[in-house]
Design an enzyme around this catalytic site. Structure first.
Site: not given
Lengths: 64, 64, 64, 64, 64, 64
Positions: D1-3
């Site tokens: 999150m974010p990836e």
């Protein structure tokens, strides 16, 4: 339909993988009401030199 | 743009892969009207211990 | 098994999508020798504000 | 999150991977204002026999 | 080649996206030595009802 | 770490999604022995015009 993809670090045994895909499939069947045969699961293993958290490779992290 | 990703079980020959990416690219060019050079295809092979259908690993399925 | 995912910019008609998934599926069946029913295709559309090439959003590119 | 997932051709050194994930993570933290520890990066390497551009496998391309 | 995919929660402005893809592309060019034009970035936004951490949807989390 | 991605047809309620991500996370924690907080799940919904099986869009299939 549905298709699940699980990204995990390499090194799990076949026994763990077998149990994991069985339980994940059950969770999908139970909650989405789809036929069991329609569920596919793919496990994508990543080497510790190919994955990072917080900007640091897992290969470079201290055990803990 | 467009990018294609194909998830398949491991064990295909280079000859089959070569023909597959050629035909997939032609299908995209024909139907979307994009330049051939803009199409990329990635083949992602999965071991039979890492993929399941209906909650069962392919490695555990009977041949058929 | 196999599963195809196609990443493309948004805005294609259903007619184009219908023909595209048909041709892609044929290419897989022909080259991998799998049953037609086993092939799935997912189209993932991206807005022009959400995709970039060379560091520039498609929304910011000149037409051409 | 974010990836983040990065698809690249195989053959990069650990040193290059280490520097890459560090810089990518910094770019995300700077622009999205998320905590550094929340950012994950996965590098997915593809063999030259498993990736194509313009319908041609990288394994079949001339160097240059 | 390389292709980056960034999975993030929905709601970022175009300005933030523009700056993010620029910096990510620079990080790839610097560390992998590839031409800038060969780098693509796709941003995949997810609604808060469609993403979970620790088994809880983001839509159900307390702000903090 | 691990990250799960579930590709499904659009139209599920938030209640179903909430229960699904909870059960999927439990299946991962039970079988891989990882902390619950480390598990993320992303649900990726696809329109019936954007997904096909056997070369036919779901939007074109008879109900059944």
């Amino acid at each position: 339909m549905p298709e699940l993809v699980v990204y995990l670090l390499e090194g799990r045994s076949v026994e763990h993988k077998r149990a994991l895909v069985k339980d994940l499939t059950s969770a999908v069947v139970k909650n989405l009401g789809v036929p069991q045969e329609s569920v596919t699961v793919s496990l994508v293993e990543t080497a510790r030199t190919d994955k990072a958290k917080g900007g640091v490779l897992f290969a470079d992290m201290k055990a803990g």
